[in-house]
Design a protein around this motif. Structure first.
Motif, PDB file in Angstrom:
ATOM      1  N   VAL A 221      -3.875 -33.426   0.858  1.00 30.34           N
ATOM      2  CA  VAL A 221      -4.995 -32.996   0.019  1.00 30.34           C
ATOM      3  C   VAL A 221      -4.881 -33.580  -1.387  1.00 30.34           C
ATOM      4  CG1 VAL A 221      -6.102 -30.998  -1.057  1.00 30.34           C
ATOM      5  CG2 VAL A 221      -5.424 -30.899   1.339  1.00 30.34           C
TER       6      VAL A 221
ATOM      7  N   PRO B 106      -8.459 -27.322  -3.480  1.00 30.74           N
ATOM      8  CA  PRO B 106      -9.300 -26.421  -2.689  1.00 30.74           C
ATOM      9  C   PRO B 106      -8.589 -25.121  -2.324  1.00 30.74           C
ATOM     10  CG  PRO B 106      -9.456 -28.664  -1.867  1.00 30.74           C
ATOM     11  CD  PRO B 106      -8.360 -28.657  -2.899  1.00 30.74           C
ATOM     12  N   ALA B 107      -9.382 -24.163  -1.906  1.00 29.12           N
ATOM     13  CA  ALA B 107      -8.849 -22.840  -1.565  1.00 29.12           C
ATOM     14  C   ALA B 107      -7.719 -22.951  -0.557  1.00 29.12           C
ATOM     15  CB  ALA B 107      -9.961 -21.950  -1.018  1.00 29.12           C
TER      16      ALA B 107
ATOM     17  N   ALA C   4      -8.042 -23.603   3.220  1.00 25.41           N
ATOM     18  CA  ALA C   4      -8.327 -24.947   3.712  1.00 25.41           C
ATOM     19  C   ALA C   4      -7.057 -25.656   4.162  1.00 25.41           C
ATOM     20  CB  ALA C   4      -9.017 -25.765   2.616  1.00 25.41           C
TER      21      ALA C   4
END
Length: 325
Positions: free
Chosen positions: A46, A310-311, A314
Motif C-alpha cells: 500500500v 487507507p483505513a 483495507a
C-alpha cells in the motif's frame, strides 16, 4: 506497578524474560509471526514499496516476534526492512544483528508498528467504589495489602465518566486507562505513514468487567498481583478508549483469518498421498486453532490504526467475512 514491572528489580528485567512465566500468541506458534509478516507485506504494498520500511515491535520481550517476522518475510521485503525491538529490559545475548534494540520507539518511520500484549502492562491506577458511593483510588503495599485512598478527581475522573462509568454499589472496580490511551497515542505518533496494531486482552463499554481485571502471573499460574517484582502484573485493556479516528476494532480470530491463518483440518486424502505432509499440516492446524480459539487467544482484541494511509480494514481483506456478528 511501574516499579514492580520495570524498576531495577522489576519483573520485566528478570533474566528468564516473560516467556519464563506465561505464553503469548508469539510463543504459541510461528504461524503468528508469519501472519504479522504478511501484514507487513500488505503495508509495504500500500505504501508503494518504499526504499526502507520499518517494523517496530513494542514490548518486544526477548525479540521473539521481531526475529520470527524477519525469518518469515520474502527476501525482497526483508532486504528493505529496518526492524526495531522496543523493550525496557537489556538487549538479550545472541540477538539477530539486524534487530535494533531500543528502550523507546523510533520517530518519523514508515511501516508497521505492532504491540502484542504491551498495553496490558502499561501501569494503571485502580478505582473502587467506597461505602459512601464515591470512586476512590486503591492503594497497595509491597506485600499486596490494599486500602482505599482519596477520591478519583481531575482527568482520571473524566476518563472514568466517559469510558468506564461506575455505579454506586460498593466494591465495583475499574482500571483507569488514561495512561494507556496516552502511551498508545505516543507510540502511534512515531509513524509518519503506516499502520499501528495493538493486540491484547480487551473489553469495550458494552462489557466492562464490574470488578476489574487486575491480576498477576508467575511461572505459568495466575496469582495475586503483589507488586514486589516476583510476578507479572496485568489488566485487560479498554481498546475502544485507545482507538483514534479511522481505527478498526476486531477479534484476533477475525484478523488472523483475514491473514490466512485457519484451523481447518487438512483433507484425509493427504494422509495416504503424503503422510509426512499430512502430519505437518495437522500440526499447523492445531496451532492455528489455538491462536483463533473462542474463549482463548481468538477472543483477543486487535486495534488497527492507520496513519496517513487507507483505513485499516483495507489491509485486512474480507475482515467482515470472518466476524461472527
Amino acid at each position: 506497578m511501574e516499579t514492580a514491572l520495570y524498576g531495577p528489580d522489576g519483573f520485566y528485567r528478570r533474566p528468564e524474560g516473560p516467556a519464563g512465566h506465561f505464553r503469548t500468541s508469539v510463543h504459541a506458534s510461528p504461524l503468528y509471526a508469519a501472519a504479522v509478516a504478511r501484514l507487513l507485506c500488505r503495508v509495504d504494498e500500500v505504501l508503494g514499496h518504499p526504499e526502507e520500511i520499518a517494523f517496530v515491535d513494542m514490548g518486544a520481550g526477548r525479540g521473539e516476534l521481531t526475529g520470527g517476522v524477519l525469518a518469515a518475510l520474502p527476501a525482497d521485503v526483508a532486504a528493505r526492512v529496518r526492524a526495531y525491538a522496543v523493550e525496557r529490559a537489556e538487549c538479550p545475548p545472541g540477538l539477530d544483528p539486524r534487530i535494533i534494540w531500543r528502550a523507546g520507539p523510533p520517530t518519523g518511520v514508515t511501516g508497521l508498528l505492532f504491540a502484542n500484549e504491551w498495553l496490558d502492562n502499561v501501569p494503571v491506577d485502580i478505582a473502587e467504589v467506597a461505602a459512601d458511593g464515591t470512586a476512590r483510588r486503591v492503594l497497595v503495599r509491597d506485600d499486596g495489602t490494599e486500602s482505599l485512598g482519596g477520591p478519583v478527581t481531575g482527568p482520571d475522573a473524566a476518563w472514568l465518566a466517559r469510558w468506564w462509568p461506575l455505579g454506586a454499589e460498593p466494591g465495583l472496580r475499574a482500571e483507569i486507562g488514561r495512561p494507556r490511551d496516552e502511551a498508545w497515542a505516543a507510540a502511534v505518533a512515531c509513524l509518519e505513514r503506516g499502520l499501528a496494531v495493538a493486540v491484547d486482552y480487551a473489553h469495550d463499554r458494552r462489557g466492562r468487567p464490574p470488578f476489574g481485571t487486575l491480576t498477576g502471573f508467575r511461572e505459568g499460574r495466575e496469582t495475586a498481583p503483589v507488586p514486589d517484582g516476583s510476578c507479572d502484573i496485568t489488566a485487560h485493556v479498554a481498546l475502544d478508549a485507545c482507538a483514534m479516528e479511522g481505527a478498526v476494532l476486531l477479534t484476533q480470530r477475525a484478523a488472523l483469518g483475514a491473514l490466512g491463518v485457519s484451523g481447518g483440518r487438512p483433507p484425509l486424502s493427504l494422509a495416504s498421498e503424503d503422510p509426512a505432509a499430512y502430519v505437518r499440516a495437522l500440526a499447523r492446524a492445531g496451532q492455528a486453532a489455538e491462536l483463533t480459539a473462542p474463549g482463548g487467544l481468538g477472543d483477543f482484541g486487535w486495534l488497527v490504526q492507520p496513519v496517513g494511509m487507507p483505513a485499516g480494514a483495507a489491509l485486512l481483506v474480507d475482515v467482515a467475512d470472518h466476524e461472527e456478528e
